[in-house]
Scaffold this motif. Structure first.
Motif, PDB file in Angstrom:
ATOM      1  N   ASN A  59     -45.806  -5.653  28.106  1.00  0.00           N
ATOM      2  CA  ASN A  59     -44.755  -6.339  29.215  1.00  0.00           C
ATOM      3  C   ASN A  59     -45.648  -7.166  30.614  1.00  0.00           C
ATOM      4  OD1 ASN A  59     -42.004  -7.322  30.019  1.00  0.00           O
ATOM      5  ND2 ASN A  59     -41.991  -5.105  30.705  1.00  0.00           N
TER       6      ASN A  59
ATOM      7  N   GLU B  23     -39.193 -10.867  33.856  1.00  0.00           N
ATOM      8  CA  GLU B  23     -39.825  -9.576  33.027  1.00  0.00           C
ATOM      9  C   GLU B  23     -40.790 -10.652  31.438  1.00  0.00           C
ATOM     10  OE1 GLU B  23     -40.074  -5.268  33.214  1.00  0.00           O
ATOM     11  OE2 GLU B  23     -38.146  -5.832  33.703  1.00  0.00           O
ATOM     12  N   ARG B  24     -41.598 -10.505  30.888  1.00  0.00           N
ATOM     13  CA  ARG B  24     -41.318 -11.013  29.707  1.00  0.00           C
ATOM     14  C   ARG B  24     -40.665 -10.393  28.717  1.00  0.00           C
ATOM     15  NH1 ARG B  24     -47.096 -10.457  26.035  1.00  0.00           N
ATOM     16  NH2 ARG B  24     -46.429 -12.024  24.729  1.00  0.00           N
ATOM     17  N   TYR B  25     -40.162  -9.576  29.365  1.00  0.00           N
ATOM     18  CA  TYR B  25     -39.224  -9.050  27.433  1.00  0.00           C
ATOM     19  C   TYR B  25     -38.436  -8.165  28.639  1.00  0.00           C
ATOM     20  CZ  TYR B  25     -42.958  -9.225  24.299  1.00  0.00           C
ATOM     21  OH  TYR B  25     -43.799  -8.997  22.871  1.00  0.00           O
TER      22      TYR B  25
ATOM     23  N   ARG C 271     -34.564  -2.691  26.107  1.00  0.00           N
ATOM     24  CA  ARG C 271     -35.431  -3.744  26.426  1.00  0.00           C
ATOM     25  C   ARG C 271     -35.760  -4.415  25.341  1.00  0.00           C
ATOM     26  NH1 ARG C 271     -38.212  -4.798  30.715  1.00  0.00           N
ATOM     27  NH2 ARG C 271     -39.240  -2.298  31.552  1.00  0.00           N
TER      28      ARG C 271
ATOM     29  N   GLU D 291     -39.459 -12.487  23.656  1.00  0.00           N
ATOM     30  CA  GLU D 291     -39.708 -12.109  24.536  1.00  0.00           C
ATOM     31  C   GLU D 291     -39.232 -13.368  25.466  1.00  0.00           C
ATOM     32  OE1 GLU D 291     -43.694 -14.281  25.576  1.00  0.00           O
ATOM     33  OE2 GLU D 291     -44.458 -13.876  23.974  1.00  0.00           O
TER      34      GLU D 291
ATOM     35  N   ASP E 128     -37.235  -7.370  22.176  1.00  0.00           N
ATOM     36  CA  ASP E 128     -38.869  -6.986  22.196  1.00  0.00           C
ATOM     37  C   ASP E 128     -38.670  -8.390  21.368  1.00  0.00           C
ATOM     38  OD1 ASP E 128     -37.438  -6.073  19.747  1.00  0.00           O
ATOM     39  OD2 ASP E 128     -38.506  -4.363  19.068  1.00  0.00           O
TER      40      ASP E 128
ATOM     41  N   SER F 101     -43.152   1.252  25.150  1.00  0.00           N
ATOM     42  CA  SER F 101     -43.663   0.625  26.057  1.00  0.00           C
ATOM     43  C   SER F 101     -44.030   2.486  26.525  1.00  0.00           C
ATOM     44  CB  SER F 101     -42.616   0.968  27.257  1.00  0.00           C
ATOM     45  OG  SER F 101     -42.399  -0.782  27.216  1.00  0.00           O
TER      46      SER F 101
END
Ligand code: NAP
Length: 546
Positions: free
Chosen positions: A214, A75-77, A51, A55, A53, A329
């Protein structure tokens, strides 16, 4: 041989943006792409847990307000599949597909001095004549694999994070090894840990990591961002790294211990990558950096139950963010699981692969699958793979034998009409690379319009301009801690690679101002006369912009 105005190499974020922009200017642009799909690194790095990193709202194109409003990040990230869906959507939304040739790997590009044109050839024997060559080949597109003895005889599966197969991979019931603990290894570890029977993480250097924080994007958040998107973009453009964070103007050393703890706590819980800007001098002063290191080490320690493991997983010996930290995460927490093992290969190095696994100086690990999260030949790897030949038969490989040189990170002396997007000498991987990509391409589009308006046939930058830019890069990096440790920023990731600091550390705003000044002053450092007289190009005046 087909004739085009601009031949763009690579169909990732940069290549698609370039295609759209140059087509909008009425130019005949063509993208060639080696793989069988678009998306560049976001296609190839499809490993579990991948994912971004940065935003999602900032790691997305800014050129179309309609696109900004239409696309809904979940999602935010964003995860790799969601980013790839976004890229595919952009290609359809802006009708780009008919300008992209897939399965077309550039073998060579040769500058024809008489015609002032590039002849580009693919590995399967096709060729194109282009007035301009634009390299959008990525900084992290040349995967690097270790060459351990016995690797060829290993009977299990071997995968590379940066060349992930385009099919489902199963870990269930398997003993899996991951070599490498950079961003890729740290992202995949907690995901694979949940599925594999047993997971061994082979760690050479313990890496710093900040939690991703996240979360799903709520309707209210989406609405709020979209109501003020232009202001958000402007803030990102004027922040040092293009992430929108303004560095704290206070020195970490002037803050009281109590205030510092509160600032770091807030940054830890919310900023991810932006933690490095919690104080402006974290990357400038070793003593200030030590305060961040102390905080992060305590946080990491609190996540790991076993005291021996805790010590091994603790980053040490290099300042925070002097090498690229990760945003994770659940990486450290994964080591509390009974099925996850750490192999400290600094202490007990890998000796060889065997047919059934990996033998270190300490023990043999039986493994059904080994994942190489061993990184890339960064910045120059992809650019130096094909044979790019400039004036007088000089190749880019020869020209960059002692490290990459350029004027402003955009063009190289001896290689007329060739532009590089987010290559060495530009903020590139030290920034929100998508923002940097768009800013460069917009600048390139104005450069090409200038050439058209003035009836200029060819441009070239001068060696004196390159020297000045190299001095400026070195001057800016001397203010920082980046050269105090080995990293892919300074070529240490590949043995024998010149040890030169490659990206520009002066920030995206400072960099943009230098590009704008170059333009306003009639493109200082550029020679527009053609015919090999670029060495006459004026020495550009540079000034520091923080
Ligand atoms: P990386 O940061 O270069 O990490 C490579 C890892 O492999 C390091 O731990 C390295 O150890 C180890 N390694 C390399 N060669 C080895 C060998 N021969 N034997 C044992 N270990 C070896 O690569 P990466 O993790 O793929 O990340 C590269 C970059 O991609 C990131 O820094 C980031 O810019 C980008 N990325 C971004 C995201 C994101 O946006 N979330 C995700 C993944 C990657 P040493 O440190 O000791 O050399």
């Amino acid at each position: 041989m087909e004739t085009v105005d601009i031949l763009i190499v690579g169909a990732g974020f940069a290549g698609l943006r370039a295609l759209h922009t140059f087509r909008s200017q009425g130019r005949h642009a063509l993208v060639i792409e080696a793989s069988d799909g678009i998306g560049g690194v976001w296609r190839h790095n499809a490993y579990p847990g991948a994912r971004c990193d940065v935003e999602s709202y900032d790691y997305s194109y800014s050129f179309s307000p309609e696109l900004e409003q239409e696309w809904r990040w979940s999602e935010r990230y964003a995860t790799q599949p969601e980013i790839l869906r976004y890229i595919e959507h952009v290609a359809d939304r802006f009708g780009l597909r008919d300008g992209i040739l897939l399965r077309t790997r550039m073998a060579s590009a040769v500058y024809d001095e008489a015609a002032d044109r590039w002849t580009v050839s693919s590995e399967d024997g096709r060729s194109w004549s282009a007035r301009h060559l634009m390299l959008c080949m990525g900084q992290l597109s040349a995967p690097k694999s270790p060459n351990y003895p016995g690797l060829a005889d290993y009977r299990g599966e071997v995968l590379h994070s940066g060349d992930w197969p385009n099919k489902p991979v199963s870990y269930a019931g398997k003993r899996v090894g991951i070599i490498g603990t950079g961003s890729s290894g740290m992202q995949m570890t907690p995901v694979i840990a949940q599925q594999a029977d047993h997971l061994v993480v082979f760690q050479r250097t313990a890496n710093f990591s900040i939690p991703a924080a996240n979360a799903p994007v709520t309707e209210a958040e989406d609405h709020a961002v979209k109501a003020a998107y232009a202001a958000r973009r402007e803030q990102a453009r004027n922040s040092p790294t293009g992430l929108g964070f303004k560095p704290n103007r206070v020195s970490a050393l002037d803050a009281s211990a109590q205030d510092r703890e509160a600032v770091y706590e807030a940054a830890w819980n919310r900023l991810g990558f932006g933690f490095a800007l919690a104080y402006y001098d974290i990357l400038l002063s070793r003593a200030a950096n030590d305060t961040a290191v102390d905080f992060i080490r305590r946080k990491i320690a609190s996540k790991i139950d076993d005291p021996v493991l805790r010590e091994k997983l603790m980053p040490k010996g290099h300042p925070f963010a002097s090498r690229r930290p990760s945003v994770d995460s659940g990486y450290f927490e994964a080591f509390n699981r009974p099925n996850v093992e750490l192999a400290d290969i600094r202490e007990a190095p890998i000796q060889r692969f065997t047919p059934s696994g990996i033998e270190t100086a300490a023990k043999h690990h039986d493994l059904d699958m080994v994942i190489l999260a061993t990184g890339f030949d960064v910045f120059t790897g992809s650019l130096l793979k094909p044979r790019i030949v400039g004036r007088r038969g000089v190749t880019l490989r020869d020209k960059w034998a002692d490290g990459p040189t350029s004027h402003l990170g955009v063009a190289v002396a001896g290689f007329p009409n060739m532009l590089i997007v987010c290559g060495p000498g530009s903020p590139s991987l030290l920034s929100n690379v998508l923002l940097s990509t768009e800013e460069q391409i917009d600048w390139f589009s104005r450069l090409l319009r200038h050439l058209d308006d003035k009836g200029i046939h060819a441009f070239e930058v001068g060696v004196e301009a390159e020297r000045t830019w190299a001095e400026h890069i070195a001057e800016r990096v001397r203010e920082t801690l980046y050269m105090t440790t080995d990293s892919y920023y300074n070529g240490a990731e590949v043995s024998g690679k010149p040890r030169v600091f490659m990206p520009y550390s002066g920030g995206v705003r400072g960099y943009r101002r230098l590009l704008e000044r170059c333009e306003a002053e009639g493109y200082t450092g550029f020679d527009f006369s053609g015919g090999g007289s670029a060495a006459k190009a004026a020495r550009p005046a540079l000034a520091s912009h923080g």
